[in-house]
Write an enzyme that holds these catalytic residues in place. Structure first.
Site, PDB file in Angstrom:
ATOM      1  N   GLU A  39     -37.329  11.569 -23.975  1.00 44.16           N
ATOM      2  CA  GLU A  39     -38.685  11.459 -23.519  1.00 44.16           C
ATOM      3  C   GLU A  39     -39.437  10.053 -24.156  1.00 44.16           C
ATOM      4  O   GLU A  39     -40.437   9.761 -23.736  1.00 44.16           O
ATOM      5  CB  GLU A  39     -39.675  12.523 -23.875  1.00 44.16           C
ATOM      6  CG  GLU A  39     -39.966  12.680 -25.194  1.00 44.16           C
ATOM      7  CD  GLU A  39     -41.024  13.759 -25.532  1.00 44.16           C
ATOM      8  OE1 GLU A  39     -40.890  14.452 -26.607  1.00 44.16           O
ATOM      9  OE2 GLU A  39     -42.341  13.303 -24.795  1.00 44.16           O
TER      10      GLU A  39
ATOM     11  N   GLY B 207     -38.036   7.195 -24.122  1.00 43.09           N
ATOM     12  CA  GLY B 207     -37.730   5.789 -23.117  1.00 43.09           C
ATOM     13  C   GLY B 207     -36.453   5.596 -23.460  1.00 43.09           C
ATOM     14  O   GLY B 207     -35.719   6.088 -23.948  1.00 43.09           O
TER      15      GLY B 207
ATOM     16  N   ARG C 234     -33.379   7.257 -25.439  1.00 41.33           N
ATOM     17  CA  ARG C 234     -34.238   7.859 -26.364  1.00 41.33           C
ATOM     18  C   ARG C 234     -35.095   9.137 -25.831  1.00 41.33           C
ATOM     19  O   ARG C 234     -35.884   9.400 -26.273  1.00 41.33           O
ATOM     20  CB  ARG C 234     -35.390   6.834 -26.902  1.00 41.33           C
ATOM     21  CG  ARG C 234     -34.681   5.313 -27.588  1.00 41.33           C
ATOM     22  CD  ARG C 234     -35.791   4.506 -27.652  1.00 41.33           C
ATOM     23  NE  ARG C 234     -35.971   4.096 -29.127  1.00 41.33           N
ATOM     24  CZ  ARG C 234     -36.971   3.341 -29.664  1.00 41.33           C
ATOM     25  NH1 ARG C 234     -37.523   2.622 -28.901  1.00 41.33           N
ATOM     26  NH2 ARG C 234     -36.801   3.196 -30.977  1.00 41.33           N
TER      27      ARG C 234
ATOM     28  N   ASP D 219     -27.732  10.046 -17.257  1.00 40.28           N
ATOM     29  CA  ASP D 219     -26.918   9.816 -16.323  1.00 40.28           C
ATOM     30  C   ASP D 219     -27.615   9.011 -15.067  1.00 40.28           C
ATOM     31  O   ASP D 219     -27.187   7.935 -14.432  1.00 40.28           O
ATOM     32  CB  ASP D 219     -25.882  10.885 -15.535  1.00 40.28           C
ATOM     33  CG  ASP D 219     -24.986  11.264 -16.705  1.00 40.28           C
ATOM     34  OD1 ASP D 219     -24.332  10.114 -17.283  1.00 40.28           O
ATOM     35  OD2 ASP D 219     -24.845  12.370 -17.012  1.00 40.28           O
TER      36      ASP D 219
END
Lengths: 288, 288
Positions: B181, B183, B179, B211
């Site tokens: 920034e 999380g 998601r 990644d």
């Protein structure tokens, strides 16, 4: 559909403390609407009925993923000429929440209140049209709750952590960034704290989620204050963030006030424990 | 700038386990680029140099808040005709991560591998152009990592929790929704888990964060597997989510691989403890 900042806030806060609501309503706000608040023990003595007036009205729609609300119609109605008069009991309340309305109105209520801890919510409309008043209102409160996009907009800073710091520099010691389904972040002089949203498979209506969050957050802090805890206490603020999230999660499960008005403290406690379970992890040092 | 799924993933995973990277590069991938991987102990025996070829290339730009990446240019280059050949050592690896590339290539690598736990990443491009192959690839792995918008797009379901359930029904036991920034969220048969992003005041380049998350997540799980822990273990998966977030947070602090290549395990452990401190709250029952 019954809604509005004061209604959603009051119902959520009513699970934690005594709530008094102040504001004007029109003839269309009748015994059924009052009954919803009184059913949760909210004191409505300072709700002022304006004869021949109509209650504040908002209509909007949501995007595909329900994260973005679009305003279709806002009618200030009775709020346009509202001159707030606080009863002695409301004036003496230790904690004050200024719901999202014209910043000058928020300032007048603030100036009449003896609260030791006050907070406000606002919105993009006031950032665009009443920026100076809003900045003055922000300087007069202890806590600001805004959407993260609004915090960026108000400060002109794209990075949320920097934007929150710029907002704290305007006066309030505590800033809460509401992030819709992504949860909320809390900033203070001490640093920051963040929690995700409680993920639900059935989201029927996000309207009022921010106000229910504010109600759970400040209501919990006021309950703790009554037990002798400083509302600026870091641990209490974190717990308040969790309670705010839990109340917001119930709010979105049904339209208007349907879900929160029938909630029990047992259901709140159960979801809080579940929320803790789905957000906490253990720490072990890297082994390789 | 050195980047790419395999590079970011390998560097992040190298802090937790032995990593072997498989893939083609062109003449432009020289000793300096190989040195970055080898400097972190990544085994590069299965990197295949295509003479006269050029390495995969991506260029994009970010919006104001750095949450949305826009692709300006993608050149598959040496990946267009890549025929993966795994060495015996790579074939026998217990865990496999299929970086974001054509789903048919992912399937061929998967079919050559003896891994007991495999995961893949993908992107909107393949959802739009190679949907059938992608769904087949997803059915053949144990874990899928995608952006939340991509999970909604792939399943046609706007609610993330329902969308993740629909994705699990396609085969993988574990789904990770990235998601940005905000999380990440983890879904499995057992339920869900969510953590916010680590908030940073200095975000220089979000490229590769997903990644690096995947590398921290799967690298940690593989390190635990080597100690006898099932990669499907709920507690280990939660910890892996935290490590993934921590590695992603370092990734965005500088351009390319600059930050992660010079990282120490002590810095990772320190940020993990800090991450725990800024996300955990205590539970006390409602007192009113």
């Amino acid at each position: 559909m019954l809604g509005g900042s004061a209604v959603h806030f009051s119902l959520a806060a009513s699970f934690f403390t005594e709530v008094r609501v102040v504001g004007p309503v029109g003839d269309d706000f009748g015994p059924d609407e009052l009954g919803v608040l009184e059913g949760r023990g909210v004191n409505t003595d300072d709700i002022e009925r304006v004869e021949g007036g109509e209650t504040f009205f908002w209509r909007g729609h949501y995007e595909y993923d329900m994260n973005l609300a679009h305003t279709d119609d806002t009618q200030l109605n009775v709020f346009a000429d509202f001159d707030p008069k606080l009863s002695a009991a409301s004036r003496d309340a230790e904690m004050l929440f200024l719901g999202n309305i014209q910043p000058e109105l928020q300032r007048r209520v603030r100036s009449e209140s003896a609260a030791r801890f006050s907070a406000l919510d606002s919105m993009n409309l006031w950032i665009e049209t009443e920026r100076e008043s809003l900045v003055a209102a922000i300087a007069e409160v202890d806590c600001v709750l805004l959407n993260d996009a609004e915090i960026r907009m108000l400060t002109g800073e794209p990075n949320l952590a920097r934007a929150a710091r710029a907002l704290i520099a305007m006066g309030p010691g505590v800033v809460v960034a509401k992030r819709g389904e992504y949860g909320a972040a809390l900033f203070s002089e001490e640093g920051f704290f963040a929690i995700p949203g409680f993920l639900l498979e059935d989201v029927r209506d996000p309207t009022g989620a921010g106000d229910s969050f504010a109600g759970g957050f400040l209501g919990y802090l006021d309950g703790r204050r009554a037990d002798g805890t400083d509302p600026n206490d870091a641990t209490a603020l974190r717990q308040a963030m969790a309670y705010g999230s839990v109340l917001a999660s119930f709010n979105v499960e049904d339209f208007g006030t349907e879900r929160v008005r029938s909630l029990t403290t047992e259901q709140i406690d159960e979801r809080l424990r579940e929320f803790r379970r789905i957000t906490h992890f253990d720490v072990e040092p890297v082994t390789t």
